[in-house]
Structure formats: structure tokens, C-alpha cells
Design a protein around this motif. Structure first.
Motif, PDB file in Angstrom:
ATOM      1  N   LEU A 177       5.222 -20.164  -3.916  1.00 30.91           N
ATOM      2  CA  LEU A 177       4.374 -18.986  -3.959  1.00 30.91           C
ATOM      3  C   LEU A 177       4.356 -18.372  -5.358  1.00 30.91           C
ATOM      4  CD1 LEU A 177       2.545 -17.163  -2.317  1.00 30.91           C
ATOM      5  CD2 LEU A 177       4.548 -15.815  -1.704  1.00 30.91           C
ATOM      6  N   LEU A 178       5.486 -18.401  -6.050  1.00 27.37           N
ATOM      7  CA  LEU A 178       5.538 -17.893  -7.425  1.00 27.37           C
ATOM      8  C   LEU A 178       4.638 -18.724  -8.336  1.00 27.37           C
ATOM      9  CD1 LEU A 178       6.785 -16.004  -9.561  1.00 27.37           C
ATOM     10  CD2 LEU A 178       8.551 -17.745  -9.873  1.00 27.37           C
ATOM     11  N   VAL A 179       4.697 -20.035  -8.201  1.00 24.94           N
ATOM     12  CA  VAL A 179       3.831 -20.910  -9.008  1.00 24.94           C
ATOM     13  C   VAL A 179       2.366 -20.623  -8.689  1.00 24.94           C
ATOM     14  CG1 VAL A 179       3.142 -23.316  -9.346  1.00 24.94           C
ATOM     15  CG2 VAL A 179       5.556 -22.714  -9.282  1.00 24.94           C
ATOM     16  N   TRP A 180       2.050 -20.440  -7.426  1.00 26.95           N
ATOM     17  CA  TRP A 180       0.674 -20.149  -7.021  1.00 26.95           C
ATOM     18  C   TRP A 180       0.205 -18.832  -7.640  1.00 26.95           C
ATOM     19  CZ3 TRP A 180      -1.671 -16.247  -4.234  1.00 26.95           C
ATOM     20  CH2 TRP A 180      -2.966 -16.506  -3.805  1.00 26.95           C
ATOM     21  N   ARG A 181       1.067 -17.814  -7.622  1.00 28.13           N
ATOM     22  CA  ARG A 181       0.700 -16.520  -8.201  1.00 28.13           C
ATOM     23  C   ARG A 181       0.513 -16.618  -9.707  1.00 28.13           C
ATOM     24  NH1 ARG A 181       4.863 -12.843  -4.723  1.00 28.13           N
ATOM     25  NH2 ARG A 181       3.545 -12.672  -2.869  1.00 28.13           N
ATOM     26  N   VAL A 182       1.372 -17.369 -10.395  1.00 28.89           N
ATOM     27  CA  VAL A 182       1.232 -17.540 -11.842  1.00 28.89           C
ATOM     28  C   VAL A 182      -0.093 -18.213 -12.169  1.00 28.89           C
ATOM     29  CG1 VAL A 182       2.166 -18.802 -13.825  1.00 28.89           C
ATOM     30  CG2 VAL A 182       3.702 -17.489 -12.358  1.00 28.89           C
ATOM     31  N   LEU A 183      -0.450 -19.251 -11.411  1.00 31.14           N
ATOM     32  CA  LEU A 183      -1.740 -19.920 -11.642  1.00 31.14           C
ATOM     33  C   LEU A 183      -2.914 -18.983 -11.375  1.00 31.14           C
ATOM     34  CD1 LEU A 183      -1.157 -23.497 -10.211  1.00 31.14           C
ATOM     35  CD2 LEU A 183      -1.607 -22.868 -12.572  1.00 31.14           C
ATOM     36  N   THR A 184      -2.811 -18.176 -10.336  1.00 27.81           N
ATOM     37  CA  THR A 184      -3.883 -17.224 -10.041  1.00 27.81           C
ATOM     38  C   THR A 184      -4.047 -16.225 -11.174  1.00 27.81           C
ATOM     39  OG1 THR A 184      -3.446 -17.453  -7.673  1.00 27.81           O
ATOM     40  CG2 THR A 184      -4.705 -15.543  -8.362  1.00 27.81           C
ATOM     41  N   VAL A 185      -2.943 -15.704 -11.697  1.00 27.32           N
ATOM     42  CA  VAL A 185      -3.012 -14.765 -12.820  1.00 27.32           C
ATOM     43  C   VAL A 185      -3.580 -15.462 -14.055  1.00 27.32           C
ATOM     44  CG1 VAL A 185      -1.597 -13.411 -14.417  1.00 27.32           C
ATOM     45  CG2 VAL A 185      -1.218 -13.239 -11.961  1.00 27.32           C
ATOM     46  N   PHE A 217     -11.104 -19.630  -7.141  1.00 31.00           N
ATOM     47  CA  PHE A 217     -10.667 -18.650  -6.165  1.00 31.00           C
ATOM     48  C   PHE A 217     -10.662 -19.211  -4.743  1.00 31.00           C
ATOM     49  CE2 PHE A 217     -11.402 -15.042  -3.289  1.00 31.00           C
ATOM     50  CZ  PHE A 217     -10.242 -14.347  -3.549  1.00 31.00           C
ATOM     51  N   VAL A 218     -11.734 -19.860  -4.344  1.00 30.80           N
ATOM     52  CA  VAL A 218     -11.812 -20.388  -2.974  1.00 30.80           C
ATOM     53  C   VAL A 218     -10.766 -21.481  -2.733  1.00 30.80           C
ATOM     54  CG1 VAL A 218     -13.302 -21.582  -1.334  1.00 30.80           C
ATOM     55  CG2 VAL A 218     -14.213 -19.689  -2.685  1.00 30.80           C
ATOM     56  N   PRO A 219     -10.656 -22.509  -3.604  1.00 36.66           N
ATOM     57  CA  PRO A 219      -9.617 -23.519  -3.346  1.00 36.66           C
ATOM     58  C   PRO A 219      -8.200 -22.954  -3.389  1.00 36.66           C
ATOM     59  CG  PRO A 219     -11.216 -24.359  -4.905  1.00 36.66           C
ATOM     60  CD  PRO A 219     -11.517 -22.912  -4.707  1.00 36.66           C
ATOM     61  N   MET A 220      -7.928 -22.015  -4.284  1.00 37.91           N
ATOM     62  CA  MET A 220      -6.579 -21.468  -4.355  1.00 37.91           C
ATOM     63  C   MET A 220      -6.292 -20.555  -3.170  1.00 37.91           C
ATOM     64  SD  MET A 220      -5.694 -20.997  -8.344  1.00 37.91           S
ATOM     65  CE  MET A 220      -3.978 -20.714  -7.981  1.00 37.91           C
ATOM     66  N   SER A 221      -7.299 -19.918  -2.615  1.00 35.64           N
ATOM     67  CA  SER A 221      -7.085 -19.114  -1.414  1.00 35.64           C
ATOM     68  C   SER A 221      -6.769 -19.999  -0.215  1.00 35.64           C
ATOM     69  CB  SER A 221      -8.319 -18.269  -1.113  1.00 35.64           C
ATOM     70  OG  SER A 221      -8.538 -17.355  -2.145  1.00 35.64           O
ATOM     71  N   VAL A 222      -7.405 -21.140  -0.167  1.00 34.87           N
ATOM     72  CA  VAL A 222      -7.174 -22.058   0.947  1.00 34.87           C
ATOM     73  C   VAL A 222      -5.795 -22.705   0.845  1.00 34.87           C
ATOM     74  CG1 VAL A 222      -7.970 -24.226   1.973  1.00 34.87           C
ATOM     75  CG2 VAL A 222      -9.617 -22.491   1.293  1.00 34.87           C
ATOM     76  N   THR A 223      -5.356 -23.008  -0.359  1.00 40.70           N
ATOM     77  CA  THR A 223      -4.092 -23.731  -0.536  1.00 40.70           C
ATOM     78  C   THR A 223      -2.904 -22.819  -0.796  1.00 40.70           C
ATOM     79  OG1 THR A 223      -4.500 -23.996  -2.908  1.00 40.70           O
ATOM     80  CG2 THR A 223      -5.252 -25.764  -1.461  1.00 40.70           C
ATOM     81  N   ARG A 224      -3.030 -21.546  -0.507  1.00 40.64           N
ATOM     82  CA  ARG A 224      -1.918 -20.618  -0.744  1.00 40.64           C
ATOM     83  C   ARG A 224      -0.721 -21.017   0.124  1.00 40.64           C
ATOM     84  NH1 ARG A 224      -1.385 -14.188   0.328  1.00 40.64           N
ATOM     85  NH2 ARG A 224       0.487 -13.959  -0.905  1.00 40.64           N
ATOM     86  N   PRO A 225       0.459 -21.148  -0.487  1.00 40.45           N
ATOM     87  CA  PRO A 225       1.637 -21.519   0.285  1.00 40.45           C
ATOM     88  C   PRO A 225       2.010 -20.436   1.289  1.00 40.45           C
ATOM     89  CG  PRO A 225       2.063 -21.697  -2.074  1.00 40.45           C
ATOM     90  CD  PRO A 225       0.742 -21.039  -1.915  1.00 40.45           C
ATOM     91  N   SER A 226       2.488 -20.872   2.428  1.00 43.76           N
ATOM     92  CA  SER A 226       2.943 -19.926   3.438  1.00 43.76           C
ATOM     93  C   SER A 226       4.428 -20.150   3.700  1.00 43.76           C
ATOM     94  CB  SER A 226       2.138 -20.099   4.718  1.00 43.76           C
ATOM     95  OG  SER A 226       2.318 -21.400   5.217  1.00 43.76           O
TER      96      SER A 226
END
Length: 98
Positions: free
Chosen positions: A35-43, A85-94
Motif C-alpha cells: 500500500l505504501l508503494v501504491w501511495r508513492v506511485l499515486t503521488v 488513475f483508473v488502473p491504479m484505483s482498480v489495482t489498489r492493494p487491500s
């Protein structure tokens, strides 16, 4: 027993035998790291978008007028939404299910 029933039984046994506090903590740590990696990529992608919009609006790259700048802004926002935005929203880790 059928193959599917055997596999379900083996999966259940392995979950029961391997469900320890240490394994759950390791799964949660891995999930937090993802999730941290995902947030860094989003930022990162958001900063790239803001930089592109800063170039369009903050410089004289498009001196012809506001209409072209508005068009480029709409294009950049649409491209960002479709590409990142759309692909990263779909692949957000849970978090893992316990």
C-alpha cells in the motif's frame, strides 16, 4: 472424494495449521508495504500531472490564448484519468483477510 473437495479440504487444513500470529503479522506487513508503494506511485503521477499543467499555465508555451490552454488542460486530465488513475484505483492493494 472429488478433486475439488480434496483441494478445498487441503486448503482449509493448511490455513488452520499455518494461521499463527507471526504469519498474520507478516501478511499485514507485506500488505502495508504494498500500500505504501501504491501511495508513492499515486503521488508521483499526481506530481507529474501538476508539473505538466504548470508548464501549460505557467509559461508562454501556448501564447495563442486561453482556449488552447483549457483544451490542453482537459486533454491532460482525461489522459491522466484513463492512463493512471483508473488502473491504479482498480489495482489498489487491500489488507489480507484474516
Amino acid at each position: 472424494m472429488e478433486h475439488e473437495q480434496r483441494m478445498t479440504c487441503l486448503d482449509w487444513v493448511s490455513r488452520v495449521l499455518h494461521d499463527t500470529p507471526e504469519s498474520r503479522a507478516a501478511k499485514q506487513w507485506g500488505s502495508r508495504k504494498d500500500l505504501l508503494v501504491w501511495r508513492v506511485l499515486t503521488v508521483w503521477w499526481t506530481l507529474c500531472l501538476l508539473t505538466a499543467l504548470g508548464i501549460v499555465w505557467g509559461t508562454d508555451v501556448f501564447p495563442d490564448g486561453v482556449a488552447l490552454r483549457i483544451g490542453m488542460t482537459i486533454f491532460a486530465l482525461a489522459a491522466y484519468a484513463i492512463t493512471f488513475f483508473v488502473p491504479m484505483s482498480v489495482t489498489r492493494p487491500s489488507p489480507p483477510r484474516t
